[in-house]
Design a protein around this motif. Structure first.
Motif, PDB file in Angstrom:
ATOM      1  N   PRO A  14       0.833  -1.207   0.000  1.00  0.00           N
ATOM      2  CA  PRO A  14       0.000   0.000   0.000  1.00  0.00           C
ATOM      3  C   PRO A  14       0.871   1.262   0.000  1.00  0.00           C
ATOM      4  N   THR A  15       0.419   2.267  -0.715  1.00  0.00           N
ATOM      5  CA  THR A  15       1.195   3.501  -0.860  1.00  0.00           C
ATOM      6  C   THR A  15       0.589   4.618  -0.019  1.00  0.00           C
ATOM      7  N   THR A  16       1.454   5.432   0.536  1.00  0.00           N
ATOM      8  CA  THR A  16       1.027   6.609   1.294  1.00  0.00           C
ATOM      9  C   THR A  16       2.185   7.598   1.323  1.00  0.00           C
ATOM     10  N   THR A  17       1.976   8.750   1.930  1.00  0.00           N
ATOM     11  CA  THR A  17       3.063   9.697   2.175  1.00  0.00           C
ATOM     12  C   THR A  17       3.181   9.908   3.677  1.00  0.00           C
ATOM     13  N   ILE A  18       4.202  10.647   4.069  1.00  0.00           N
ATOM     14  CA  ILE A  18       4.475  10.808   5.499  1.00  0.00           C
ATOM     15  C   ILE A  18       3.576  11.858   6.135  1.00  0.00           C
ATOM     16  N   GLY A  19       3.068  12.813   5.352  1.00  0.00           N
ATOM     17  CA  GLY A  19       2.125  13.763   5.949  1.00  0.00           C
ATOM     18  C   GLY A  19       2.047  15.100   5.257  1.00  0.00           C
ATOM     19  N   SER A  20       3.155  15.819   5.198  1.00  0.00           N
ATOM     20  CA  SER A  20       3.110  17.177   4.670  1.00  0.00           C
ATOM     21  C   SER A  20       3.306  17.191   3.155  1.00  0.00           C
ATOM     22  N   PHE A  21       2.735  18.224   2.523  1.00  0.00           N
ATOM     23  CA  PHE A  21       2.950  18.503   1.098  1.00  0.00           C
ATOM     24  C   PHE A  21       3.518  19.913   0.974  1.00  0.00           C
ATOM     25  N   PRO A  22       3.993  20.297  -0.222  1.00  0.00           N
ATOM     26  CA  PRO A  22       4.723  21.567  -0.359  1.00  0.00           C
ATOM     27  C   PRO A  22       4.009  22.777   0.236  1.00  0.00           C
ATOM     28  N   GLN A  23       4.769  23.524   1.011  1.00  0.00           N
ATOM     29  CA  GLN A  23       4.279  24.798   1.544  1.00  0.00           C
ATOM     30  C   GLN A  23       4.756  25.888   0.588  1.00  0.00           C
ATOM     31  N   THR A  24       3.875  26.281  -0.316  1.00  0.00           N
ATOM     32  CA  THR A  24       4.225  27.219  -1.381  1.00  0.00           C
ATOM     33  C   THR A  24       4.285  28.649  -0.871  1.00  0.00           C
ATOM     34  N   LYS A  25       4.776  29.545  -1.737  1.00  0.00           N
ATOM     35  CA  LYS A  25       4.810  30.969  -1.401  1.00  0.00           C
ATOM     36  C   LYS A  25       3.409  31.483  -1.107  1.00  0.00           C
ATOM     37  N   GLU A  26       2.438  30.967  -1.845  1.00  0.00           N
ATOM     38  CA  GLU A  26       1.059  31.404  -1.651  1.00  0.00           C
ATOM     39  C   GLU A  26       0.576  31.077  -0.238  1.00  0.00           C
ATOM     40  N   ILE A  27       0.903  29.871   0.229  1.00  0.00           N
ATOM     41  CA  ILE A  27       0.500  29.479   1.582  1.00  0.00           C
ATOM     42  C   ILE A  27       1.219  30.327   2.621  1.00  0.00           C
ATOM     43  N   ARG A  28       2.505  30.533   2.432  1.00  0.00           N
ATOM     44  CA  ARG A  28       3.260  31.356   3.383  1.00  0.00           C
ATOM     45  C   ARG A  28       2.747  32.797   3.384  1.00  0.00           C
ATOM     46  N   SER A  29       2.332  33.282   2.206  1.00  0.00           N
ATOM     47  CA  SER A  29       1.785  34.626   2.105  1.00  0.00           C
ATOM     48  C   SER A  29       0.460  34.731   2.861  1.00  0.00           C
ATOM     49  N   LEU A  30      -0.379  33.714   2.739  1.00  0.00           N
ATOM     50  CA  LEU A  30      -1.643  33.694   3.476  1.00  0.00           C
ATOM     51  C   LEU A  30      -1.391  33.750   4.975  1.00  0.00           C
TER      52      LEU A  30
ATOM     53  N   LEU B 190      -5.948  39.454   6.864  1.00  0.00           N
ATOM     54  CA  LEU B 190      -6.870  38.400   6.439  1.00  0.00           C
ATOM     55  C   LEU B 190      -7.550  37.858   7.681  1.00  0.00           C
ATOM     56  N   SER B 191      -8.868  37.684   7.624  1.00  0.00           N
ATOM     57  CA  SER B 191      -9.578  37.159   8.788  1.00  0.00           C
ATOM     58  C   SER B 191      -9.310  35.669   8.944  1.00  0.00           C
ATOM     59  N   GLN B 192      -9.498  35.144  10.157  1.00  0.00           N
ATOM     60  CA  GLN B 192      -9.319  33.715  10.408  1.00  0.00           C
ATOM     61  C   GLN B 192     -10.261  32.899   9.543  1.00  0.00           C
ATOM     62  N   GLU B 193     -11.496  33.374   9.362  1.00  0.00           N
ATOM     63  CA  GLU B 193     -12.479  32.649   8.555  1.00  0.00           C
ATOM     64  C   GLU B 193     -12.038  32.562   7.099  1.00  0.00           C
TER      65      GLU B 193
ATOM     66  N   GLU C  13     -10.911  29.111   4.939  1.00  0.00           N
ATOM     67  CA  GLU C  13     -11.530  28.714   3.667  1.00  0.00           C
ATOM     68  C   GLU C  13     -10.476  28.488   2.595  1.00  0.00           C
ATOM     69  N   LYS C  14      -9.471  29.316   2.564  1.00  0.00           N
ATOM     70  CA  LYS C  14      -8.409  29.162   1.569  1.00  0.00           C
ATOM     71  C   LYS C  14      -7.580  27.902   1.845  1.00  0.00           C
ATOM     72  N   ILE C  15      -7.335  27.611   3.133  1.00  0.00           N
ATOM     73  CA  ILE C  15      -6.616  26.385   3.476  1.00  0.00           C
ATOM     74  C   ILE C  15      -7.435  25.162   3.064  1.00  0.00           C
TER      75      ILE C  15
ATOM     76  N   GLU D 155      -2.203  23.952   7.145  1.00  0.00           N
ATOM     77  CA  GLU D 155      -2.508  24.854   8.254  1.00  0.00           C
ATOM     78  C   GLU D 155      -1.382  24.901   9.272  1.00  0.00           C
ATOM     79  N   ARG D 156      -0.331  24.097   9.067  1.00  0.00           N
ATOM     80  CA  ARG D 156       0.734  23.978  10.063  1.00  0.00           C
ATOM     81  C   ARG D 156       2.021  24.634   9.571  1.00  0.00           C
ATOM     82  N   THR D 157       2.629  25.410  10.428  1.00  0.00           N
ATOM     83  CA  THR D 157       3.932  25.980  10.098  1.00  0.00           C
ATOM     84  C   THR D 157       5.030  24.933  10.253  1.00  0.00           C
TER      85      THR D 157
END
Length: 765
Positions: free
Chosen positions: A434-450, A459-462, A466-468, A493-495
């Motif tokens: 069975p295939t899986t990954t360890i957990g995290s995927f790329p944290q892009t500039k867009e995510i870091r900017s958000l 930007l509000s928490q709400e 929604e964007k996450i 959602e995790r740093t």
């Protein structure tokens, strides 16, 4: 009584080195711009330490990626495959290719192996040795930086070049063939060390620091003989320069006999990790030695102020025993393991901040200790007042009482693994491999900017949530298209895997700028555990359940384990460490049960730091495993048989502790094996691992994309050692730091290789 430092953080106060290195790798700046950043950081570090009135200031402690890799380049220990790349024309590109791999056109060379630096969270690039290994002075970095320091510092007498000692350097490496022992190379390497030392002497240097942390280990007879030979030769040919041998991370009194009849000028010992060694070492110094003793008093691996009363007592005992003129004081180890300056932290509660000390402050603590020894008791009184704490900020009686009521039933699953495995296979109906990954995927500039906009309240928490959620939906579609069997929500959602949980647990805080280097350009902000730890409310349930609602495939709940939260944090030093571990474990247990109650059937509790927390001396292993395994089992054992518990470990040597890993009793464990070409599997020749395992099939710390063929080959190697029904296929770590184009191609190749394995390996078995 001289004051000195073993090493200073090299990332820059605003992570300038990280940003410049990554810009260079992306061809956004040239090498000259990169070098300018390095020069500026070195200049700032030297000036700061000079302003702090240090008597000896380290030079050559700066590195663009890793100081062990620097040593390999200095000594010309460069695997032939990297020399053969015709498009590499300079040392810095050769250097980065060794660290990160090289993939361009027809050239496809893997990165060198990386592993943990002793029992820290720093990673180093493992040197590779041939039987007939030749050594030479290949790189001029140490000499170039010496010339720089001469221009910055007011006196050349303050400059202390730092090198990894020859015995520790060989110890840290690996033999590429089994026909020799790496310590056999000691006679080849010592003449080059002598040349380097003499060249530094000719440049006007008075002191050289040779780091030999091997001295705190259980040294083999071969290592002891290598040590005697190495320093016998160095003493013979370099008697006109002061050599300081530095040991750290534990005590070295068991190896003190190695210094008999040896004319080394100074020895540095770690009195933070092992204060009890001092009596034995002082006895040796007073009887047989004229060496200077350097006392490592300031904790270079934690963020708490020094307890001046304790340190002054040690200094006064040493002075009484061997005299003030034979005493130096310093941090116990290099300060690369702590953040740079506490004054950049503006949101920490003042009662906590007053007890904290980062690298810059630790340098100044040395001055305070000297002033107290001279008679300034006001400094001592102020320090004692700051260290007093009785506030509810630090203590929670309910949490303390809960830890006294942990029972044997709390640390074991309801049934044996083979019963759980049958239930889980019947329930999940996953294919073989069975295939899986360890957990995290790329944290892009867009995510870091958000995240940055949320932090600045632009930007509000709400809106942020929604964007996450949009990112989560997108990553689920990508995983379904790749045809992974068990999905993850991506952790957008995790740093950071530890910092995220620290923000949601009582008794832990996150810093704003408390960055430390983990490897290369990878920097982390370890949380600070300052008080009793407890869970306030759900931490991950909403995100994981949202992700599960968007797919029919199994979704893993992703948590960080108690030992890793402990090891990757700066931990309170006023109670036994296992007390803190159990508090964290119970908080994670509550989250696991909440995930299970919400319908999540697979839960991963990552413990990548389990191995690195292992004491360096084997005599202390049992007590460590007793509490660390208990902590994991507290966190994982409350679930039903049908709920599958995964864990993950990476970048450490596991062969010697597999029986303890089995004691964790996780249903599935995923581990690093790709960089070491599945060397981990050798352990299964002597130990039959009972549960399911995913030996990582591609290296995520390198940008290169593994081929289907090489991944299939690793799966095949695993199937020769493990029951096919127990093998999972996965990367060797999380994918947060990689780019999407690398990730998608690599995971596509991984799932394709798994499907080939289902046909070829199952039918042939």
């Amino acid at each position: 009584m001289l004051k000195h430092n073993l090493g200073y953080p090299r990332i820059g106060i605003r992570r300038e080195l990280k940003k410049a290195s990554e810009a260079y790798w992306s061809n956004k700046i040239d090498s000259n711009s990169l070098f300018e950043v390095g020069e500026k950081i070195r200049e700032e570090n030297w000036k700061l330490q000079e302003e702090a009135n240090l008597d000896l200031i380290p030079c050559n402690d700066f590195s663009f990626y890793d100081h062990v890799l620097d040593m390999s380049l200095l000594l010309g220990v460069i695997p032939e495959s990297y020399h053969s790349i015709p498009v590499i024309h300079n040392n810095i590109d050769l250097y980065f290719s060794m660290a990160r791999g090289f993939q361009r056109n027809e050239w496809d060379i893997k990165a060198m192996e990386m592993t943990k630096w002793f029992n820290t969270n720093y990673h180093y690039i493992v040197p590779e040795f041939d039987k007939n290994q030749k050594f030479s002075i290949f790189s001029n970095k140490i000499f170039d930086e010496l010339e720089e320091s001469k221009k910055i510092l007011k006196s050349i007498k303050k400059i202390k070049p730092v090198l990894i000692g020859p015995v520790s350097y060989l110890f840290l490496g690996k033999e590429k063939e089994k026909s020799f022992h790496k310590m056999d190379l000691i006679e080849n390497i010592i003449p080059i060390y002598i040349k380097i030392i003499k060249k530094l002497k000719n440049e006007g240097i008075n002191w050289i620091q040779l780091d030999e942390p091997i001295l705190v280990l259980d040294m083999s007879e071969k290592e002891k003989e290598a040590f005697k030979y190495a320093y016998g030769e160095i003493s013979k040919f370099c008697s006109d320069i002061n050599i300081m041998l530095a040991s750290y991370f534990d005590g070295m009194s068991e190896n003190m006999f190695l210094f008999q009849d040896m004319s080394i000028q100074a020895l540095h010992i770690d009195l933070v990790e092992d204060s009890e060694q001092m009596e034995k070492i002082l006895s040796f110094f007073s009887r047989e030695s004229k060496m200077i003793l350097s006392l490592g008093l300031i904790d270079g691996r934690n963020v708490w102020k020094n307890n001046y009363a304790n340190s002054v007592q040690k200094i006064e005992n040493a002075i009484e025993s061997i005299g003030e003129d034979r005493i130096m004081i310093a941090p116990n180890c290099s300060l690369i393991h702590v953040p740079i300056d506490i004054e950049y932290e503006h949101s920490i509660h003042i009662a906590i901040k007053n007890r904290m000390s980062f690298a810059k402050q630790k340098i100044y603590e040395l001055n305070d200790l000297v002033e107290i020894v001279k008679g300034n008791k006001n400094i001592l009184f102020k320090n004692s007042s700051l260290l007093e704490k009785s506030s509810s900020i630090f203590y929670d009686q309910k949490i303390k009482e809960r830890m006294t009521k942990i029972t044997d039933q709390d640390i074991q699953r309801n049934n044996h693994f083979y019963i759980r495995q049958k239930k889980q296979k019947n329930k999940f109906r996953l294919p073989l491999f069975p295939t899986t990954t360890i957990g995290s995927f790329p944290q892009t500039k867009e995510i870091r900017s958000l995240r940055n906009k949320l932090r600045k309240k632009e930007l509000s928490q709400e809106s942020y949530n929604e964007k996450i959620k949009d990112f989560i939906v997108d990553v689920i579609k990508k995983q379904e298209k790749i045809d992974l069997d068990v999905l993850v929500h991506g952790e957008f959602e995790r740093t950071d895997m530890v910092e995220y949980f620290s923000d949601k647990l009582k008794g832990i805080l996150s810093t704003n700028n408390g960055w430390v280097q983990s490897y290369g350009s990878r920097c982390v902000k370890p949380p600070v555990i300052y008080g009793d730890v407890g869970r306030i409310s759900d931490m991950t349930v909403e995100w994981i359940c949202f992700a599960q609602s968007k797919t029919k495939k199994l979704m893993k709940g992703m948590l960080t384990g108690p030992v890793t939260i402990l090891q990757w944090s700066f931990v309170r030093n006023d109670q036994p460490i296992y007390h803190t571990a159990y508090q964290i474990a119970w908080a994670i247990r509550e989250e696991v049960l909440s995930l299970e109650k919400s319908g999540i059937q697979i839960i991963q509790i990552d413990e990548p730091a389990l191995r690195e927390g292992l004491p360096l001396k084997k005599k202390n292993w049992k007590s460590y495993f007793d509490w660390s395994i208990k902590a994991f089992r507290i966190s994982s054992s409350g679930v039903k048989d049908e709920t599958q518990i995964h864990t993950h470990m990476c970048y450490s040597e596991f062969n010697d502790i597999f029986e303890h890993i089995a004691d964790l009793d996780a249903d599935v464990i995923t581990m690093e094996t790709s960089r070491s070409k599945m060397e981990l599997l050798k352990a299964f020749s002597v130990f039959s691992y009972p549960n399911e395992i995913g030996p990582g099939v591609y290296d995520i710390h390198s940008p290169r994309i593994p081929t289907v063929e090489e991944i299939f080959d690793l799966i095949k190697k695993a199937s020769n050692k493990l029951p096919i029904k127990n093998i999972w296929v996965n990367p060797d770590c999380g994918l947060k730091t990689r780019k999407w184009e690398e990730v998608l191609k690599s995971l596509h190749n991984m799932t394709k290789a798994a499907k080939i394995a289902r046909k070829k390996l199952v039918n042939s078995s």
